[in-house]
Design a protein around this motif. Sequence first.
Motif: not given
Length: 348
Positions: A105-109, A124-128, A130-140, A320-323
């Motif tokens: 994603t954007y490097g400024m963050y 990390w986003l999935n290979a396509d 898309s966002l793994d929102e459950n993984q995001v919530l688990k990481t909180v 860049v990983k995935l890119c």
Amino acid sequence: MFDLNNSLRNNIRFLKPYTSARDEYKGNEGVFLDANENSFGSATSDLYNRYPDPLQSEMKNAISNLKGCKENQIFVGNGSDEAIDLLFRCFCNPGIDNVIITPPTYGMYEVSANINDINLKRVWLNADFSLDENQVLKTVDLNTKMIILCSPNNPTGNCISTTAIEKILTKFDGIVVIDEAYIDFAPNKSFLPKLNQFSNLVVLHTFSKAWGLANLRLGLAFASKEIIYVLNKIKPPYNISGLSQKIALEALKNSKIKEKFVENILLERENLKSELEKLSFVIKVYPSDANFLLVKTTNGSKIYNYLITKKVILRDRSNVKLCEECLRITVGTHHENSLLVSILNNYK
Ligand SMILES: *Cc1c(COP(=O)(O)O)cnc(C)c1O
């Protein structure tokens, strides 16, 4: 549930802000001997000797009419980068708190987090892409104060699913930032109309892309009036120059021109995409909801360097990983895009 006072850093929550001369007296007429300005004039033909409106009220009035939100839900920053930095400073205790980002994603963050000594957690986003929102919530964890999402995402070009974002907004009790710098180019709707539904939502827009005003450095944050109040409290008092405010106001009156730019850029984007797909060393042109294309090639850095020798500059994302082996190409004018394609046709 999101509780603003509990989410703020204590020093920010209890901060007594600087009050500028223009805060204390708001009238337009009179003999102004309050701000130590130069009453004689400026060392230029146009006059810039008076401090600008610290809260950019004319601009905000025009923005609220255009975007359908309230003036007190708008923060104007010296680029989106200022808004991102201020959000870190409002909500994250250095050395203690963390923020979740979803690379690539954007490097400024990451830079802003590092400047403010805030830990980063990466999902990390999935290979396509898309966002793994459950993984995001688990990481909180207990110290996660902010989740930053970028939609359409830079450099992948795709929008993040609305339902995934809404799930995060609902289940996470901290700030959710959605950076919509490229929203003008996307078929998806902005999250702006959902400000009243989610008190933890911050939406970022910018004048740097569709509006064609990157040089002015103007970014916008939209949020509840309570969050905007805090951003205004901690910003440098006169963060937006009078000249920038004046030109932004002119642009806002000409929003038809911006719409025309978007229309042309979208046509050129599809045109460029189909031209690039004909090249043997192009493996894939990713679908784009933005004003750029992410292109997977057989050898990203080699093509990048070849183009440099021809004075065409792209963004090399091949490391860049995935890119892997990807180049990011901003959609230019018809002439620029044709030139790029004809130079690429000579690449061996
Ligand atoms: C270009 C861009 C911006 C704009 O930043 P400014 O500081 O407003 O110029 C914001 N976010 C993303 C993801 C961008 O790519």
